[in-house]
Design an enzyme around this catalytic site. Structure first.
Site, PDB file in Angstrom:
ATOM      1  CD  GLU A   1       0.095   0.455  18.169  1.00 16.41           C
ATOM      2  OE1 GLU A   1      -1.082   0.632  17.795  1.00 16.41           O
ATOM      3  OE2 GLU A   1       0.912   1.353  18.358  1.00 16.41           O
TER       4      GLU A   1
ATOM      5  CB  CYS B   1      -1.040  14.554 -17.952  1.00 18.94           C
ATOM      6  SG  CYS B   1      -1.830  16.011 -18.666  1.00 18.94           S
TER       7      CYS B   1
ATOM      8  CB  CYS C   1      -0.243  17.892 -23.309  1.00 16.92           C
ATOM      9  SG  CYS C   1      -1.288  17.757 -21.827  1.00 16.92           S
TER      10      CYS C   1
ATOM     11  CG  ASN D   1       1.108  -3.876  13.246  1.00 19.02           C
ATOM     12  OD1 ASN D   1       1.390  -3.012  14.070  1.00 19.02           O
ATOM     13  ND2 ASN D   1       0.373  -3.620  12.167  1.00 19.02           N
TER      14      ASN D   1
ATOM     15  CG  HIS E   1      -2.964   2.576  -1.673  1.00 17.66           C
ATOM     16  ND1 HIS E   1      -2.979   2.533  -0.299  1.00 17.66           N
ATOM     17  CD2 HIS E   1      -4.076   1.888  -2.067  1.00 17.66           C
ATOM     18  CE1 HIS E   1      -4.043   1.848   0.120  1.00 17.66           C
ATOM     19  NE2 HIS E   1      -4.709   1.449  -0.928  1.00 17.66           N
TER      20      HIS E   1
ATOM     21  CD  GLN F   1      -2.407  -1.297   2.744  1.00 17.97           C
ATOM     22  OE1 GLN F   1      -3.395  -0.660   3.092  1.00 17.97           O
ATOM     23  NE2 GLN F   1      -1.778  -2.118   3.566  1.00 17.97           N
ATOM     24  CG  ASN F   2       4.160   1.217   2.296  1.00 14.43           C
ATOM     25  OD1 ASN F   2       3.098   1.457   2.852  1.00 14.43           O
ATOM     26  ND2 ASN F   2       5.108   0.505   2.849  1.00 14.43           N
ATOM     27  CB  VAL F   3       2.922   6.009  -2.567  1.00 14.63           C
ATOM     28  CG1 VAL F   3       1.481   5.536  -2.663  1.00 14.63           C
ATOM     29  CG2 VAL F   3       3.069   7.054  -1.452  1.00 14.63           C
TER      30      VAL F   3
ATOM     31  N   GLY G   1       3.135  -4.452   8.939  1.00 14.28           N
ATOM     32  CA  GLY G   1       3.064  -3.004   9.158  1.00 14.28           C
ATOM     33  C   GLY G   1       1.869  -2.306   8.545  1.00 14.28           C
TER      34      GLY G   1
HETATM   35  P1  OAD Z   1      -1.193   2.970   8.928  1.00 19.40           P
HETATM   36  O1  OAD Z   1      -0.488   4.194   9.328  1.00 19.40           O
HETATM   37  O2  OAD Z   1      -2.668   2.972   8.985  1.00 19.40           O
HETATM   38  O3  OAD Z   1      -0.712   1.752   9.832  1.00 19.40           O
HETATM   39  C1  OAD Z   1       0.637   1.523  10.092  1.00 19.40           C
HETATM   40  C2  OAD Z   1       0.736   0.235  10.896  1.00 19.40           C
HETATM   41  O4  OAD Z   1       2.105  -0.071  11.074  1.00 19.40           O
HETATM   42  C3  OAD Z   1       0.107   0.290  12.282  1.00 19.40           C
HETATM   43  O5  OAD Z   1      -0.703  -0.865  12.474  1.00 19.40           O
HETATM   44  C4  OAD Z   1       1.310   0.281  13.234  1.00 19.40           C
HETATM   45  O6  OAD Z   1       1.030  -0.402  14.439  1.00 19.40           O
HETATM   46  C5  OAD Z   1       2.321  -0.472  12.411  1.00 19.40           C
HETATM   47  N1  OAD Z   1       3.742  -0.150  12.686  1.00 19.40           N
HETATM   48  C6  OAD Z   1       4.303   1.023  13.046  1.00 19.40           C
HETATM   49  N2  OAD Z   1       5.644   0.929  13.110  1.00 19.40           N
HETATM   50  C7  OAD Z   1       5.935  -0.361  12.798  1.00 19.40           C
HETATM   51  C8  OAD Z   1       7.151  -1.098  12.672  1.00 19.40           C
HETATM   52  N3  OAD Z   1       8.342  -0.537  12.888  1.00 19.40           N
HETATM   53  N4  OAD Z   1       7.066  -2.401  12.321  1.00 19.40           N
HETATM   54  C9  OAD Z   1       5.865  -2.991  12.091  1.00 19.40           C
HETATM   55  N5  OAD Z   1       4.697  -2.346  12.185  1.00 19.40           N
HETATM   56  C10 OAD Z   1       4.719  -1.064  12.525  1.00 19.40           C
HETATM   57  O7  OAD Z   1      -0.648   2.575   7.467  1.00 19.40           O
HETATM   58  P2  OAD Z   1      -1.327   1.652   6.376  1.00 19.40           P
HETATM   59  O8  OAD Z   1      -1.982   0.470   6.980  1.00 19.40           O
HETATM   60  O9  OAD Z   1      -0.304   1.437   5.334  1.00 19.40           O
HETATM   61  O10 OAD Z   1      -3.684   5.406   1.832  1.00 19.40           O
HETATM   62  O11 OAD Z   1      -2.428   2.617   5.798  1.00 19.40           O
HETATM   63  C11 OAD Z   1      -3.194   2.206   4.706  1.00 19.40           C
HETATM   64  C12 OAD Z   1      -3.503   3.384   3.818  1.00 19.40           C
HETATM   65  O12 OAD Z   1      -4.107   4.421   4.582  1.00 19.40           O
HETATM   66  C13 OAD Z   1      -2.278   4.066   3.208  1.00 19.40           C
HETATM   67  O13 OAD Z   1      -1.819   3.435   2.034  1.00 19.40           O
HETATM   68  C14 OAD Z   1      -2.767   5.447   2.929  1.00 19.40           C
HETATM   69  C15 OAD Z   1      -3.441   5.676   4.254  1.00 19.40           C
HETATM   70  O14 OAD Z   1      -4.359   6.678   4.334  1.00 19.40           O
HETATM   71  C16 OAD Z   1      -3.907   6.491   1.065  1.00 19.40           C
HETATM   72  O15 OAD Z   1      -3.318   7.544   1.226  1.00 19.40           O
HETATM   73  C17 OAD Z   1      -4.934   6.262   0.009  1.00 19.40           C
END
Ligand code: OAD
Length: 245
Positions: A221, A133, A156, A219, A125, A107-109, A193
């Site tokens: 948490e 564009c 363009c 994770n 994502h 999900q990371n960009v 994560g």
């Molecule tokens: P989140 O910020 O929602 O969640 C991050 C997760 O990583 C949490 O569950 C933390 O407990 C865990 N975490 C933190 N540090 C860690 C570490 N060192 N090792 C392992 N786990 C750790 O991020 P995402 O789940 O990626 O979308 O969020 C999903 C989407 O929501 C993103 O792609 C983005 C966001 O809004 C868009 O922008 C469309």
């Protein structure tokens, strides 16, 4: 937060599943990049603590104020340019080399998997290092930091936007199907994560489970799926994942 000790329950089991696996799918979220100094979205220090997603990460926000949205993305690109892939990104590259059928779904960009050397990546994502564009649909890589002019434009003349998926937008065509196929045909699925609250990505976890994969979560948490997975390892990805190899 306690660190996972080498003998923590589950660690041995997870290592065994990974060692035997000939097919592996991995779903990552912002937490895998936390140890690279990249802020997550939710939780302490998360980006959504100080900013509202609807002001910065929706097509409506961009239509209302493209400069504001671009300033935020430019700031994130500047931070990311300083970041290095960490032990967890590197461990995924090792797994890719070792396991015959391997799919990385993120999900990371942030582009840190590319920089670590991962091959094919399903970027659900999008990619902050690409621009698109809004007029002609052209799509190109641009790693300049900072961008010379905000908001950037296409050749363009059309307004360019970040090559990411915003809330309310569909994922890149066909990618979710590919991700579903990967998790449903994998013997083991690693979920690293992610808070597992953003769909459709989070839906890959129960999808994998119902298809019969052994699901391992790493994770710091608990998440809504911690009780459902086969093994929930509590700890930082960069510390835990290398111990599973
Ligand atoms: P989140 O910020 O929602 O969640 C991050 C997760 O990583 C949490 O569950 C933390 O407990 C865990 N975490 C933190 N540090 C860690 C570490 N060192 N090792 C392992 N786990 C750790 O991020 P995402 O789940 O990626 O979308 O969020 C999903 C989407 O929501 C993103 O792609 C983005 C966001 O809004 C868009 O922008 C469309």
């Amino acid at each position: 937060m306690e660190e996972v000790s080498p003998n923590a329950p589950g660690l041995e089991c997870a290592r065994d599943w990974l060692t035997r696996a000939t097919s592996l799918a991995v779903l990552t979220g912002a937490g895998i990049s936390a140890e690279s100094g990249v802020p997550t979205f939710r939780g302490a220090g998360g980006l959504w603590r100080d900013h509202k997603p609807e002001d910065l990460a929706t097509p409506e926000a961009f239509a209302r104020n493209p400069l504001l949205v671009w300033e935020w993305y430019n700031w994130r690109r500047e931070r990311l340019a300083q970041a290095q892939p960490n032990a967890a990104h590197h461990a995924l590259v090792k797994l890719e080399i070792r396991v015959a059928r391997f799919t990385l779904i993120t999900q990371n960009v942030d582009g840190l998997d590319d920089r670590a050397g991962s091959g094919k990546i399903l970027k659900l994502h999008g990619d902050i290092w690409r621009l698109r564009c809004t007029a002609c649909g052209a799509n190109w890589p641009d790693r300049r930091v900072p961008l010379p002019k905000l908001p950037p434009h296409c050749g363009c003349g059309g307004l360019a936007r970040p090559g990411v998926v915003w809330f309310g937008e569909p994922l890149p065509e066909g990618m979710m199907k590919e991700a579903e196929h990967a998790v449903s045909s994998a013997e083991v699925v690693l979920v690293i994560g992610t808070s597992a609250v953003v769909y459709p990505a989070a839906g890959l976890i129960p999808y994998a489970k119902h298809a019969g994969a052994k699901v391992i979560e790493i994770n710091t948490e608990d998440t809504p799926y911690s009780g459902m997975v086969d093994c929930a390892l509590r700890g930082a990805a960069g510390a835990v994942l290398p111990r599973l190899l």
